[in-house]
Motif scaffolding. Structure first.
Motif, PDB file in Angstrom:
ATOM      1  N   LEU A  98       0.822  -1.217   0.000  1.00 19.22           N
ATOM      2  CA  LEU A  98       0.000   0.000   0.000  1.00 19.22           C
ATOM      3  C   LEU A  98       0.853   1.262   0.000  1.00 19.22           C
ATOM      4  N   ASP A  99       2.035   1.216   0.600  1.00 19.99           N
ATOM      5  CA  ASP A  99       2.890   2.401   0.561  1.00 19.99           C
ATOM      6  C   ASP A  99       3.339   2.698  -0.870  1.00 19.99           C
ATOM      7  N   LEU A 100       3.725   1.670  -1.606  1.00 20.52           N
ATOM      8  CA  LEU A 100       4.154   1.878  -2.987  1.00 20.52           C
ATOM      9  C   LEU A 100       2.976   2.344  -3.852  1.00 20.52           C
ATOM     10  N   ILE A 101       1.778   1.833  -3.563  1.00 23.02           N
ATOM     11  CA  ILE A 101       0.578   2.311  -4.272  1.00 23.02           C
ATOM     12  C   ILE A 101       0.346   3.787  -3.961  1.00 23.02           C
ATOM     13  N   THR A 102       0.476   4.151  -2.690  1.00 24.21           N
ATOM     14  CA  THR A 102       0.214   5.521  -2.251  1.00 24.21           C
ATOM     15  C   THR A 102       1.153   6.518  -2.927  1.00 24.21           C
ATOM     16  N   ARG A 103       2.417   6.145  -3.100  1.00 25.98           N
ATOM     17  CA  ARG A 103       3.385   7.051  -3.720  1.00 25.98           C
ATOM     18  C   ARG A 103       2.882   7.560  -5.072  1.00 25.98           C
ATOM     19  N   GLY A 104       2.403   6.643  -5.905  1.00 24.72           N
ATOM     20  CA  GLY A 104       1.972   7.023  -7.244  1.00 24.72           C
ATOM     21  C   GLY A 104       0.516   7.388  -7.351  1.00 24.72           C
ATOM     22  N   SER A 105      -0.204   7.378  -6.229  1.00 24.20           N
ATOM     23  CA  SER A 105      -1.636   7.707  -6.235  1.00 24.20           C
ATOM     24  C   SER A 105      -1.890   9.004  -5.493  1.00 24.20           C
ATOM     25  N   GLY A 106      -1.110  10.026  -5.844  1.00 29.43           N
ATOM     26  CA  GLY A 106      -1.391  11.360  -5.352  1.00 29.43           C
ATOM     27  C   GLY A 106      -0.461  11.916  -4.304  1.00 29.43           C
ATOM     28  N   PHE A 107       0.505  11.121  -3.781  1.00 26.00           N
ATOM     29  CA  PHE A 107       1.318  11.604  -2.667  1.00 26.00           C
ATOM     30  C   PHE A 107       2.757  11.935  -3.047  1.00 26.00           C
ATOM     31  N   GLY A 108       3.320  11.260  -4.032  1.00 28.24           N
ATOM     32  CA  GLY A 108       4.709  11.497  -4.386  1.00 28.24           C
ATOM     33  C   GLY A 108       5.671  10.642  -3.599  1.00 28.24           C
ATOM     34  N   PRO A 136       0.924  17.529  -4.652  1.00 28.25           N
ATOM     35  CA  PRO A 136      -0.075  18.247  -3.848  1.00 28.25           C
ATOM     36  C   PRO A 136      -1.464  17.623  -3.904  1.00 28.25           C
ATOM     37  N   VAL A 137      -1.749  16.791  -4.896  1.00 29.73           N
ATOM     38  CA  VAL A 137      -3.093  16.204  -5.010  1.00 29.73           C
ATOM     39  C   VAL A 137      -3.451  15.429  -3.752  1.00 29.73           C
ATOM     40  N   GLY A 138      -2.656  14.436  -3.428  1.00 31.56           N
ATOM     41  CA  GLY A 138      -2.962  13.612  -2.272  1.00 31.56           C
ATOM     42  C   GLY A 138      -2.606  14.257  -0.960  1.00 31.56           C
ATOM     43  N   VAL A 139      -1.473  14.959  -0.929  1.00 29.78           N
ATOM     44  CA  VAL A 139      -1.006  15.540   0.333  1.00 29.78           C
ATOM     45  C   VAL A 139      -1.977  16.602   0.835  1.00 29.78           C
ATOM     46  N   VAL A 140      -2.420  17.490  -0.052  1.00 28.12           N
ATOM     47  CA  VAL A 140      -3.361  18.541   0.358  1.00 28.12           C
ATOM     48  C   VAL A 140      -4.690  17.932   0.798  1.00 28.12           C
ATOM     49  N   ALA A 141      -5.198  16.982   0.003  1.00 26.03           N
ATOM     50  CA  ALA A 141      -6.483  16.347   0.341  1.00 26.03           C
ATOM     51  C   ALA A 141      -6.395  15.641   1.687  1.00 26.03           C
ATOM     52  N   PHE A 142      -5.310  14.907   1.905  1.00 25.80           N
ATOM     53  CA  PHE A 142      -5.151  14.160   3.156  1.00 25.80           C
ATOM     54  C   PHE A 142      -5.004  15.091   4.351  1.00 25.80           C
ATOM     55  N   VAL A 143      -4.129  16.095   4.248  1.00 31.28           N
ATOM     56  CA  VAL A 143      -3.889  16.996   5.384  1.00 31.28           C
ATOM     57  C   VAL A 143      -5.166  17.772   5.731  1.00 31.28           C
ATOM     58  N   SER A 147      -9.104   7.017  13.745  1.00 28.43           N
ATOM     59  CA  SER A 147      -9.876   6.726  12.536  1.00 28.43           C
ATOM     60  C   SER A 147      -9.920   7.915  11.578  1.00 28.43           C
ATOM     61  N   ASN A 148      -9.857   9.137  12.103  1.00 28.23           N
ATOM     62  CA  ASN A 148      -9.908  10.314  11.229  1.00 28.23           C
ATOM     63  C   ASN A 148      -8.725  10.346  10.262  1.00 28.23           C
ATOM     64  N   CYS A 149      -7.534  10.048  10.765  1.00 29.36           N
ATOM     65  CA  CYS A 149      -6.343  10.007   9.905  1.00 29.36           C
ATOM     66  C   CYS A 149      -6.414   8.856   8.920  1.00 29.36           C
ATOM     67  N   ALA A 150      -6.826   7.688   9.408  1.00 30.95           N
ATOM     68  CA  ALA A 150      -6.881   6.505   8.546  1.00 30.95           C
ATOM     69  C   ALA A 150      -7.895   6.673   7.426  1.00 30.95           C
ATOM     70  N   ILE A 151      -9.056   7.229   7.749  1.00 27.69           N
ATOM     71  CA  ILE A 151     -10.092   7.438   6.732  1.00 27.69           C
ATOM     72  C   ILE A 151      -9.601   8.412   5.672  1.00 27.69           C
ATOM     73  N   ALA A 152      -8.989   9.522   6.110  1.00 22.31           N
ATOM     74  CA  ALA A 152      -8.509  10.527   5.170  1.00 22.31           C
ATOM     75  C   ALA A 152      -7.501   9.918   4.193  1.00 22.31           C
ATOM     76  N   TRP A 153      -6.603   9.096   4.695  1.00 25.85           N
ATOM     77  CA  TRP A 153      -5.584   8.464   3.846  1.00 25.85           C
ATOM     78  C   TRP A 153      -6.200   7.488   2.842  1.00 25.85           C
ATOM     79  N   VAL A 154      -6.956   6.523   3.346  1.00 24.31           N
ATOM     80  CA  VAL A 154      -7.479   5.459   2.476  1.00 24.31           C
ATOM     81  C   VAL A 154      -8.458   6.019   1.449  1.00 24.31           C
ATOM     82  N   VAL A 155      -9.312   6.940   1.855  1.00 23.91           N
ATOM     83  CA  VAL A 155     -10.272   7.524   0.905  1.00 23.91           C
ATOM     84  C   VAL A 155      -9.540   8.334  -0.163  1.00 23.91           C
ATOM     85  N   THR A 156      -8.487   9.043   0.223  1.00 22.23           N
ATOM     86  CA  THR A 156      -7.710   9.806  -0.762  1.00 22.23           C
ATOM     87  C   THR A 156      -7.116   8.884  -1.827  1.00 22.23           C
ATOM     88  N   VAL A 157      -6.468   7.801  -1.403  1.00 17.42           N
ATOM     89  CA  VAL A 157      -5.837   6.875  -2.361  1.00 17.42           C
ATOM     90  C   VAL A 157      -6.892   6.166  -3.207  1.00 17.42           C
TER      91      VAL A 157
END
Length: 550
Positions: free
Chosen positions: A103-113, A427-434, A387-397
């Motif tokens: 999931l970390d490798l997926i996250t890198r290319g799915s909006g986070f860098g 900024p796509v994933g990072v801004v949405a997640f933060v 759960s707030n952090c986890a939801i923000a991350w998974v929904v973003t990806v």
């Protein structure tokens, strides 16, 4: 280009690079999992992945929600959370299984860098030690009841016993999970079936229970309960740590492949929701006997259930066996997945690979500290916040995959994780997640008033879902790829859309790797693997950005 030519000295045996290479090839820590290693059938992978959800925390979570808000609110909350977890988990599980990356490798290319996903790696690592601590606490309660061990010693035993099991990665874990699953299922389901069949009145009492709140089904109670259940949304990361070892999807195996991915990917939540509902049932069943505090303890729940169907001398030993098996099954997964997440983050930030076992011990240290601090007594508060952090991350990806890749086509459909191919931060994933996690956490701590506090998990999901495509549109998808060409002429995917199995040698560590794990190295007119890229302190092997890149 020669695939073996190198203009740098060979890796010396026993050197840090040599040790890192050997260790990561045990279970492909931080790497694409190559076809040559993935010899398991889809169903063996699925069984191994599902074995990791044998945790007892679901029974405690369900019981806590039910005793506070009543059965009706608890069941609706469990169902709402399960739907959200299934929907968001599906695209993540598919990508992990299809492209054989975690999931970390997926996250890198799915909006986070490349560096942006360090944020989410730390969140996932936190998930693993929080739930390790929870399961360890439950096991310690069982050891106290069955063997008279003081809790502090039970915490230590439950921590140390998983170390030998987690050292060997997927090969050992697959055997452990496959052989223990039937015993675990029998001990979990048997008492419930017996109670319902011999005393139907238990069902009526269960359905009529209104909790300490004493009211009927209402939105605030449902959302507060769902927020606690949604802390488990990050469990999909642990499922993917196994699903990345799925064999290639072909025309011949596509039915079993899809069945395994759905069952062991988002499908884990079906069994999870069932366990939460059972937790409510058993808590109500034993409430009058043990009181509300002990009714949330799985060891007490199953002791009460076994007591109704077995001789008294067998009750406690069986309850302890169930708790111990469950704790071992899940906590080897927690320790394993947590060590991967910590190692991923540390290696990218420091460009040094310290060894996964270092972070197995780090993760266990955090978990033991939480246990000794008696986290079990304020469990729902911890999970509700987390759960707030986890939801923000998974929904973003999940939104980046489902919307940005397939609907808007602004995000590259084939996942990318290699250094040099990605921007440091997208900024796509990072801004949405933060934004999603920050605002929802403020709501959870009553920062926007008492009325909105129960809606923090909803806010995390909605903000992430809206901002992820909005940021992709605003940035026009310019910050996903630093390069579109990795300098290797061989296609990344084969004719069936699976990662190519063509092998090349890395000129730094001199090991063969399959195509998706390498890029060209212009400096040395050779190829370099993803880990050697990650640990390149001076950027000697990193490809330059393309002139057209933003």
């Amino acid at each position: 280009m020669s695939t073996t030519e190198s203009r740098v000295p060979a890796t010396e045996p026993g050197s840090p690079t040599d040790q890192a290479t050997k260790e990561t090839l045990e279970d492909y820590t931080l790497r694409f999992a190559p076809r040559s290693y993935r010899r398991w059938t889809p169903m063996v992978v699925a069984t191994t992945a599902l074995g990791g959800i044998a945790y007892m925390a679901d029974f405690s979570i369900g019981a806590g929600i039910g005793l506070t808000h009543g059965t009706g609110n608890a069941l609706v909350a469990i169902a709402v959370a399960a739907v959200v977890i299934f929907v968001t988990g599906f695209p993540l599980a598919y990508y992990g299984a299809r492209y054989n990356i975690d999931l970390d490798l997926i996250t890198r290319g799915s909006g986070f860098g490349y560096y942006g996903s360090v944020l989410t790696s730390v969140i996932f690592a936190s998930f693993t030690f929080i739930f390790f601590a929870l399961e360890g606490s439950i096991m310690a309660q069982g050891l106290k009841l069955g063997l008279g061990l003081p809790l502090w010693l039970g915490y230590l035993v439950s921590t140390l016993m998983v170390i030998p099991l987690v050292i060997y990665g997927m090969k050992a874990l697959s055997k452990l999970q496959v052989w223990t699953t039937p015993i675990w299922l029998l001990l979990m389901v048997g008492p419930l079936v017996y109670l319902v069949s011999t005393d139907p009145g238990t069902v009526d009492r269960f359905l009529a229970y209104t909790g300490t709140d004493g009211g009927g089904v209402n939105t605030a109670s449902v959302l507060l309960g769902a927020g606690v259940c949604l802390s488990l949304i990050a469990q999909i990361g642990e499922q993917i740590d196994y699903l990345r070892f799925m064999p290639p999807k072909t025309e011949a195996n596509k039915r079993t492949w899809w069945t395994a991915v759905v069952m062991a990917g988002p499908g884990w939540v079906v069994l999870g929701a069932l366990k939460q509902a059972i937790g409510v049932f058993l808590a109500v069943y034993i409430l009058a006997e043990v009181g509300p505090a002990a009714a949330t303890e799985p060891i007490q729940q199953f002791r009460g259930a076994f007591d109704a169907m077995m001789p008294s001398w067998l009750v406690v030993p069986l309850a302890v066996v169930l708790v111990v098996i469950s704790q071992i099954k899940i906590n080897v997964t927690n320790a394993y997945s947590g060590s991967l997440a910590w190692t991923n983050s540390f290696t990218r930030v420091t460009r040094r690979y310290p060894g996964r076992m270092v972070f197995v011990l780090v993760n266990l240290g955090f978990a033991l500290a939480l246990m000794e601090a008696d986290m079990f007594s304020f469990l729902n508060s911890i999970l509700g916040f987390y759960s707030n952090c986890a939801i923000a991350w998974v929904v973003t990806v999940a939104t980046d995959i489902g919307v940005n890749k397939y609907l808007l086509e602004l995000s590259p459909r084939t996942p990318e994780f290699r250094r040099g191919m990605l921007y440091a931060v997208n900024p796509v994933g990072v801004v949405a997640f933060v934004a999603a996690s920050g605002l929802s956490i403020a709501m959870y701590f009553h920062g926007l008033g008492d009325t909105l506090q129960p809606y923090s998990p909803v806010a995390a999901a909605v903000i992430a879902f809206v901002l992820t495509p909005l940021m992709a549109i605003v940035t026009k998808g310019r910050y996903y790829l630093r390069r579109t060409d990795d300098g290797i002429s061989e296609p990344l995917l084969d004719a069936e859309g699976n990662p190519s199995a063509t092998s090349y040698d890395c000129h730094v560590c001199h090991q063969p790797y399959e195509r998706p794990d390498l890029t060209a190295c212009h400096t040395h007119d050779a190829m370099v693997c993803s880990l050697c890229l990650s640990t390149d302190k001076v950027g000697d092997h990193v490809l330059p950005s393309e002139p057209s890149a933003a």
